[in-house]
Scaffold this motif. Structure first.
Motif, PDB file in Angstrom:
ATOM      1  N   TRP A 175     -15.551  54.511 -32.693  1.00  0.00           N
ATOM      2  CA  TRP A 175     -16.386  54.037 -33.793  1.00  0.00           C
ATOM      3  C   TRP A 175     -16.146  54.854 -35.054  1.00  0.00           C
ATOM      4  O   TRP A 175     -16.108  54.310 -36.144  1.00  0.00           O
ATOM      5  N   ARG A 176     -15.953  56.150 -34.915  1.00  0.00           N
ATOM      6  CA  ARG A 176     -15.751  57.026 -36.065  1.00  0.00           C
ATOM      7  C   ARG A 176     -14.308  56.999 -36.550  1.00  0.00           C
ATOM      8  O   ARG A 176     -14.007  57.351 -37.673  1.00  0.00           O
ATOM      9  N   GLY A 177     -13.379  56.593 -35.683  1.00  0.00           N
ATOM     10  CA  GLY A 177     -11.976  56.517 -36.073  1.00  0.00           C
ATOM     11  C   GLY A 177     -11.247  57.840 -36.012  1.00  0.00           C
ATOM     12  O   GLY A 177     -10.194  57.999 -36.635  1.00  0.00           O
ATOM     13  N   MET A 178     -11.773  58.785 -35.239  1.00  0.00           N
ATOM     14  CA  MET A 178     -11.143  60.096 -35.105  1.00  0.00           C
ATOM     15  C   MET A 178     -11.704  60.799 -33.872  1.00  0.00           C
ATOM     16  O   MET A 178     -12.825  60.515 -33.449  1.00  0.00           O
ATOM     17  N   PRO A 179     -10.931  61.730 -33.286  1.00  0.00           N
ATOM     18  CA  PRO A 179     -11.450  62.457 -32.130  1.00  0.00           C
ATOM     19  C   PRO A 179     -12.621  63.353 -32.530  1.00  0.00           C
ATOM     20  O   PRO A 179     -12.550  64.045 -33.542  1.00  0.00           O
ATOM     21  N   LEU A 180     -13.671  63.310 -31.764  1.00  0.00           N
ATOM     22  CA  LEU A 180     -14.862  64.102 -32.041  1.00  0.00           C
ATOM     23  C   LEU A 180     -14.982  65.265 -31.067  1.00  0.00           C
ATOM     24  O   LEU A 180     -14.179  65.398 -30.147  1.00  0.00           O
ATOM     25  N   TYR A 181     -15.987  66.060 -31.254  1.00  0.00           N
ATOM     26  CA  TYR A 181     -16.323  67.159 -30.360  1.00  0.00           C
ATOM     27  C   TYR A 181     -16.775  66.585 -29.020  1.00  0.00           C
ATOM     28  O   TYR A 181     -17.229  65.444 -28.946  1.00  0.00           O
ATOM     29  N   PRO A 182     -16.681  67.357 -27.951  1.00  0.00           N
ATOM     30  CA  PRO A 182     -17.093  66.863 -26.628  1.00  0.00           C
ATOM     31  C   PRO A 182     -18.591  66.540 -26.584  1.00  0.00           C
ATOM     32  O   PRO A 182     -19.399  67.191 -27.254  1.00  0.00           O
ATOM     33  N   LEU A 183     -18.934  65.547 -25.788  1.00  0.00           N
ATOM     34  CA  LEU A 183     -20.329  65.181 -25.532  1.00  0.00           C
ATOM     35  C   LEU A 183     -20.592  65.434 -24.053  1.00  0.00           C
ATOM     36  O   LEU A 183     -19.717  65.209 -23.216  1.00  0.00           O
ATOM     37  N   ALA A 184     -21.801  65.891 -23.737  1.00  0.00           N
ATOM     38  CA  ALA A 184     -22.105  66.246 -22.343  1.00  0.00           C
ATOM     39  C   ALA A 184     -23.419  65.626 -21.896  1.00  0.00           C
ATOM     40  O   ALA A 184     -24.342  65.433 -22.689  1.00  0.00           O
ATOM     41  N   GLY A 185     -23.482  65.330 -20.613  1.00  0.00           N
ATOM     42  CA  GLY A 185     -24.702  64.814 -20.006  1.00  0.00           C
ATOM     43  C   GLY A 185     -24.901  63.326 -20.262  1.00  0.00           C
ATOM     44  O   GLY A 185     -24.035  62.635 -20.788  1.00  0.00           O
ATOM     45  N   ARG A 186     -26.067  62.856 -19.848  1.00  0.00           N
ATOM     46  CA  ARG A 186     -26.428  61.458 -20.073  1.00  0.00           C
ATOM     47  C   ARG A 186     -26.655  61.215 -21.556  1.00  0.00           C
ATOM     48  O   ARG A 186     -27.205  62.078 -22.251  1.00  0.00           O
ATOM     49  N   ILE A 187     -26.291  60.016 -22.005  1.00  0.00           N
ATOM     50  CA  ILE A 187     -26.451  59.665 -23.412  1.00  0.00           C
ATOM     51  C   ILE A 187     -27.066  58.278 -23.489  1.00  0.00           C
ATOM     52  O   ILE A 187     -26.653  57.368 -22.767  1.00  0.00           O
ATOM     53  N   VAL A 188     -28.066  58.121 -24.353  1.00  0.00           N
ATOM     54  CA  VAL A 188     -28.695  56.830 -24.586  1.00  0.00           C
ATOM     55  C   VAL A 188     -28.209  56.312 -25.933  1.00  0.00           C
ATOM     56  O   VAL A 188     -28.145  57.064 -26.909  1.00  0.00           O
ATOM     57  N   VAL A 189     -27.864  55.035 -25.967  1.00  0.00           N
ATOM     58  CA  VAL A 189     -27.382  54.402 -27.193  1.00  0.00           C
ATOM     59  C   VAL A 189     -28.406  53.348 -27.608  1.00  0.00           C
ATOM     60  O   VAL A 189     -28.740  52.458 -26.823  1.00  0.00           O
ATOM     61  N   THR A 190     -28.914  53.485 -28.831  1.00  0.00           N
ATOM     62  CA  THR A 190     -29.841  52.497 -29.388  1.00  0.00           C
ATOM     63  C   THR A 190     -29.268  51.961 -30.688  1.00  0.00           C
ATOM     64  O   THR A 190     -28.315  52.519 -31.240  1.00  0.00           O
ATOM     65  N   GLY A 191     -29.897  50.918 -31.174  1.00  0.00           N
ATOM     66  CA  GLY A 191     -29.541  50.398 -32.485  1.00  0.00           C
ATOM     67  C   GLY A 191     -30.215  51.209 -33.574  1.00  0.00           C
ATOM     68  O   GLY A 191     -31.092  52.049 -33.312  1.00  0.00           O
ATOM     69  N   ARG A 192     -29.789  50.931 -34.792  1.00  0.00           N
ATOM     70  CA  ARG A 192     -30.309  51.661 -35.956  1.00  0.00           C
ATOM     71  C   ARG A 192     -30.387  50.690 -37.116  1.00  0.00           C
ATOM     72  O   ARG A 192     -29.430  49.960 -37.388  1.00  0.00           O
ATOM     73  N   THR A 193     -31.512  50.670 -37.808  1.00  0.00           N
ATOM     74  CA  THR A 193     -31.651  49.822 -38.990  1.00  0.00           C
ATOM     75  C   THR A 193     -30.994  50.504 -40.185  1.00  0.00           C
ATOM     76  O   THR A 193     -30.653  51.694 -40.130  1.00  0.00           O
TER      77      THR A 193
END
Length: 146
Positions: free
Chosen positions: A70-88
């Motif tokens: 989504w960002r178009g570039m490699p990001l820093y590592p993410l760890a654990g469970r992640i919840v994805v919601t929408g955003r206005t």
């Protein structure tokens, strides 16, 4: 409110968060009172365990590949469970749009398949692995529109 949980094993779970107390439900799913918010797409928020790296939680390659695509570039590592919601547009939480649900599920499926393939044919290097996952994730996102 429609949302997703992405686990470190690249399993994606559909969630129906209560609109009145979504933040508490997110904390429960992430398993932390300290939840950071990452905005990697203009219409989403990734809710990330605030101390996941420090606690040594397992990396979440599916969420990392999705956010990086989504960002178009490699990001820093993410760890654990992640919840994805929408955003206005004003930054409030909302239901996750169907196209972003499709992105999330496609990238997670690709990560699972790639990790399985790597057991038989390991990548030549860590850099090759990162580049391969990012290319697949970018393909999955592009093929389903932004």
């Amino acid at each position: 409110m429609q949302a997703l949980r992405i686990d470190p094993d690249a399993t994606v779970t559909d969630l129906d968060l209560p609109a009145a107390d979504a933040q508490s439900a997110i904390q429960e799913h992430v398993r932390s009172d300290a939840v950071d918010h990452g905005v990697y797409h203009r219409r989403d928020v990734l809710h990330i365990h605030g101390n996941g790296q420090a606690l040594g939680l397992p990396q979440n390659l599916a969420a990392w590949a999705l956010a990086s695509a989504w960002r178009g570039m490699p990001l820093y590592p993410l760890a654990g469970r992640i919840v994805v919601t929408g955003r206005t547009t004003s930054g409030d939480l909302t239901a996750l749009d169907d196209d972003l649900v499709q992105h999330s599920k496609a990238v997670a499926q690709t990560v699972r398949a790639t990790l399985t393939e790597w057991r038989a044919r390991p990548p030549a290097s860590n850099e090759a692995a990162v580049n391969e996952l990012l290319a697949y994730a970018a393909r999955d996102v592009a093929s389903r529109g932004q």
